[in-house]
Design a protein around this motif. Structure first.
Motif, PDB file in Angstrom:
ATOM      1  N   PHE A 102       9.177 -29.321  65.524  1.00  0.00           N
ATOM      2  CA  PHE A 102       8.511 -30.113  66.562  1.00  0.00           C
ATOM      3  C   PHE A 102       9.051 -31.534  66.499  1.00  0.00           C
ATOM      4  O   PHE A 102       8.863 -32.245  65.517  1.00  0.00           O
ATOM      5  N   HIS A 103       9.746 -31.946  67.557  1.00  0.00           N
ATOM      6  CA  HIS A 103      10.377 -33.267  67.613  1.00  0.00           C
ATOM      7  C   HIS A 103       9.395 -34.275  68.216  1.00  0.00           C
ATOM      8  O   HIS A 103       9.065 -34.205  69.391  1.00  0.00           O
ATOM      9  N   LEU A 104       8.962 -35.247  67.392  1.00  0.00           N
ATOM     10  CA  LEU A 104       8.021 -36.267  67.858  1.00  0.00           C
ATOM     11  C   LEU A 104       8.716 -37.466  68.476  1.00  0.00           C
ATOM     12  O   LEU A 104       8.118 -38.196  69.266  1.00  0.00           O
ATOM     13  N   GLY A 105       9.961 -37.717  68.085  1.00  0.00           N
ATOM     14  CA  GLY A 105      10.644 -38.914  68.549  1.00  0.00           C
ATOM     15  C   GLY A 105       9.982 -40.157  67.978  1.00  0.00           C
ATOM     16  O   GLY A 105       9.701 -40.243  66.782  1.00  0.00           O
ATOM     17  N   ALA A 106       9.700 -41.125  68.845  1.00  0.00           N
ATOM     18  CA  ALA A 106       9.084 -42.381  68.397  1.00  0.00           C
ATOM     19  C   ALA A 106       7.573 -42.257  68.183  1.00  0.00           C
ATOM     20  O   ALA A 106       6.945 -43.160  67.650  1.00  0.00           O
ATOM     21  N   GLN A 107       7.001 -41.148  68.597  1.00  0.00           N
ATOM     22  CA  GLN A 107       5.560 -40.957  68.456  1.00  0.00           C
ATOM     23  C   GLN A 107       5.190 -40.765  66.981  1.00  0.00           C
ATOM     24  O   GLN A 107       5.910 -40.133  66.219  1.00  0.00           O
ATOM     25  N   LYS A 108       4.057 -41.341  66.585  1.00  0.00           N
ATOM     26  CA  LYS A 108       3.588 -41.202  65.208  1.00  0.00           C
ATOM     27  C   LYS A 108       2.873 -39.870  65.019  1.00  0.00           C
ATOM     28  O   LYS A 108       2.244 -39.352  65.943  1.00  0.00           O
ATOM     29  N   ALA A 109       2.947 -39.364  63.811  1.00  0.00           N
ATOM     30  CA  ALA A 109       2.282 -38.093  63.498  1.00  0.00           C
ATOM     31  C   ALA A 109       0.774 -38.218  63.689  1.00  0.00           C
ATOM     32  O   ALA A 109       0.116 -37.290  64.158  1.00  0.00           O
ATOM     33  N   THR A 110       0.231 -39.373  63.324  1.00  0.00           N
ATOM     34  CA  THR A 110      -1.219 -39.571  63.463  1.00  0.00           C
ATOM     35  C   THR A 110      -1.645 -39.585  64.933  1.00  0.00           C
ATOM     36  O   THR A 110      -2.759 -39.176  65.256  1.00  0.00           O
ATOM     37  N   ASP A 114      -3.383 -33.791  67.182  1.00  0.00           N
ATOM     38  CA  ASP A 114      -3.889 -32.606  67.880  1.00  0.00           C
ATOM     39  C   ASP A 114      -2.762 -31.638  68.231  1.00  0.00           C
ATOM     40  O   ASP A 114      -2.915 -30.416  68.102  1.00  0.00           O
ATOM     41  N   GLN A 115      -1.618 -32.183  68.672  1.00  0.00           N
ATOM     42  CA  GLN A 115      -0.475 -31.336  69.019  1.00  0.00           C
ATOM     43  C   GLN A 115       0.059 -30.609  67.794  1.00  0.00           C
ATOM     44  O   GLN A 115       0.359 -29.413  67.838  1.00  0.00           O
ATOM     45  N   ILE A 116       0.187 -31.360  66.694  1.00  0.00           N
ATOM     46  CA  ILE A 116       0.718 -30.763  65.461  1.00  0.00           C
ATOM     47  C   ILE A 116      -0.203 -29.657  64.961  1.00  0.00           C
ATOM     48  O   ILE A 116       0.238 -28.555  64.608  1.00  0.00           O
ATOM     49  N   LYS A 117      -1.495 -29.930  64.949  1.00  0.00           N
ATOM     50  CA  LYS A 117      -2.467 -28.931  64.484  1.00  0.00           C
ATOM     51  C   LYS A 117      -2.446 -27.689  65.380  1.00  0.00           C
ATOM     52  O   LYS A 117      -2.588 -26.559  64.893  1.00  0.00           O
ATOM     53  N   LYS A 118      -2.259 -27.900  66.678  1.00  0.00           N
ATOM     54  CA  LYS A 118      -2.204 -26.777  67.619  1.00  0.00           C
ATOM     55  C   LYS A 118      -0.986 -25.900  67.333  1.00  0.00           C
ATOM     56  O   LYS A 118      -1.079 -24.668  67.338  1.00  0.00           O
ATOM     57  N   GLY A 124       0.775 -19.658  62.820  1.00  0.00           N
ATOM     58  CA  GLY A 124       0.260 -18.760  61.791  1.00  0.00           C
ATOM     59  C   GLY A 124       0.930 -19.003  60.453  1.00  0.00           C
ATOM     60  O   GLY A 124       0.909 -20.109  59.924  1.00  0.00           O
ATOM     61  N   ALA A 125       1.587 -17.965  59.918  1.00  0.00           N
ATOM     62  CA  ALA A 125       2.242 -18.091  58.610  1.00  0.00           C
ATOM     63  C   ALA A 125       3.637 -18.700  58.707  1.00  0.00           C
ATOM     64  O   ALA A 125       4.249 -18.992  57.678  1.00  0.00           O
ATOM     65  N   LEU A 126       4.143 -18.890  59.923  1.00  0.00           N
ATOM     66  CA  LEU A 126       5.477 -19.449  60.088  1.00  0.00           C
ATOM     67  C   LEU A 126       5.499 -20.936  59.737  1.00  0.00           C
ATOM     68  O   LEU A 126       4.559 -21.667  60.062  1.00  0.00           O
ATOM     69  N   PRO A 127       6.553 -21.412  59.077  1.00  0.00           N
ATOM     70  CA  PRO A 127       6.632 -22.836  58.737  1.00  0.00           C
ATOM     71  C   PRO A 127       6.859 -23.701  59.967  1.00  0.00           C
ATOM     72  O   PRO A 127       7.612 -23.332  60.873  1.00  0.00           O
ATOM     73  N   VAL A 128       6.185 -24.843  59.995  1.00  0.00           N
ATOM     74  CA  VAL A 128       6.360 -25.827  61.062  1.00  0.00           C
ATOM     75  C   VAL A 128       6.947 -27.091  60.437  1.00  0.00           C
ATOM     76  O   VAL A 128       6.442 -27.588  59.432  1.00  0.00           O
ATOM     77  N   ILE A 129       8.031 -27.590  61.022  1.00  0.00           N
ATOM     78  CA  ILE A 129       8.681 -28.797  60.520  1.00  0.00           C
ATOM     79  C   ILE A 129       8.598 -29.876  61.588  1.00  0.00           C
ATOM     80  O   ILE A 129       8.853 -29.602  62.766  1.00  0.00           O
ATOM     81  N   VAL A 130       8.241 -31.077  61.182  1.00  0.00           N
ATOM     82  CA  VAL A 130       8.170 -32.198  62.114  1.00  0.00           C
ATOM     83  C   VAL A 130       9.421 -33.056  61.971  1.00  0.00           C
ATOM     84  O   VAL A 130       9.864 -33.352  60.853  1.00  0.00           O
ATOM     85  N   GLY A 150       7.375 -29.467  56.390  1.00  0.00           N
ATOM     86  CA  GLY A 150       8.516 -30.353  56.245  1.00  0.00           C
ATOM     87  C   GLY A 150       8.406 -31.525  57.203  1.00  0.00           C
ATOM     88  O   GLY A 150       7.817 -31.403  58.282  1.00  0.00           O
ATOM     89  N   TYR A 151       8.951 -32.671  56.789  1.00  0.00           N
ATOM     90  CA  TYR A 151       8.966 -33.861  57.640  1.00  0.00           C
ATOM     91  C   TYR A 151      10.371 -34.444  57.559  1.00  0.00           C
ATOM     92  O   TYR A 151      10.813 -34.880  56.489  1.00  0.00           O
ATOM     93  N   ILE A 152      11.086 -34.427  58.680  1.00  0.00           N
ATOM     94  CA  ILE A 152      12.470 -34.893  58.710  1.00  0.00           C
ATOM     95  C   ILE A 152      12.559 -36.186  59.527  1.00  0.00           C
ATOM     96  O   ILE A 152      12.329 -36.160  60.737  1.00  0.00           O
TER      97      ILE A 152
END
Length: 264
Positions: A102-110, A114-118, A124-130, A150-152
């Protein structure tokens, strides 16, 4: 005659340019058709391949990153999507999903909590990387709290980005080295401050000194710490002696670096 020669040469060069352009596009299309997906339709891929969904609402940025990942000859297919909804409706057009980036760009994770949690919930069990521009430790820790694997930060190279995704696919969690060093520095600083406070003051004096640092009057300190105001004055006098301070303002100044800035 001279004009005719130049005109012919110009047309010949134009033809060469168009031919080169056509070949380049054909080569690119062939490579994409064989190895990768752009998220807009089914793709012929080798049996056994898995896909990584790249979710980014910026089309140009998403395609640039997708092509950069492809250039590394990765062993998984990259399928680009503009949103979680687009991914959900197109998931059956691609190989089995292995991870989501999930590419946030300049947007902060905080701000995108809601998007990240969604996405984490949908994965499910699949890994999500920001993937984000910020490498702030607060944003990294917050993203991990939301369940990402993961956070890149965008400051890393494409090679590191690929390795971070591979780590998540293997069951690991990637965080940038800079955040690890920041956490270590924070722990070291906190330990050093705590040691200095314990060396200087008793537990009661530490609480009184912190209250002075926050600018609280004696009556409030006495009420919050459940002690007599006269006892507060005794503690303040002892603190002044230890710090060689002459007043409350000087106490607050001398202990300003011994307490976390967010102490309430």
């Amino acid at each position: 005659m001279m004009l005719s020669t130049h005109t012919g040469l110009g047309l010949e060069r134009q033809g060469m340019f168009r031919s080169t352009e056509r070949i380049s596009k054909e080569e690119t299309d062939n490579f994409d058709d064989e190895m990768q997906s752009d998220g807009n339709g089914p793709v012929e891929v080798s049996e056994g391949l898995q896909s990584v969904a790249l979710i980014d609402n910026r089309t140009l940025r998403r395609e640039c990153l997708r092509r950069s990942l492809v250039s590394q000859r990765i062993s998984w297919v990259v399928a680009g999507y503009g949103s979680v909804e687009e991914w959900s409706t197109s998931e059956d057009l691609h190989p089995p999903l292995a991870a989501i980036v999930f590419h946030l760009g300049a947007q902060k994770a905080t701000d995108a909590a809601d998007q990240i949690k969604k996405i984490v919930s949908s994965a499910g069990a699949l890994p999500v990387i920001v993937l984000a521009d910020s490498d702030d430790i607060v944003q990294i820790v917050s993203a991990l709290d939301y369940g990402v694997r993961g956070y890149i930060p965008s400051s890393v190279s494409i090679e590191v980005c690929v390795e971070a995704i591979n780590l998540a696919l293997a069951g690991g969690v990637y965080v940038p080295a800079s955040s690890v060093f920041a956490i270590r520095q924070s722990i070291t600083s906190d330990t050093s401050r705590n040691s200095r406070l314990v060396e200087l003051f008793t537990p009661r004096q530490i609480k009184v000194a912190d209250a002075i640092r926050q600018g609280k009057p004696n009556k409030i300190i006495a009420y919050e710490l459940n002690m007599c105001e006269s006892t507060v004055k005794v503690h303040i006098r002892n603190i002044m002696q230890k710090l060689k301070a002459t007043n409350r303002t000087e106490i607050a100044y001398k202990i300003r670096d011994l307490f976390p800035s967010d102490t309430a």
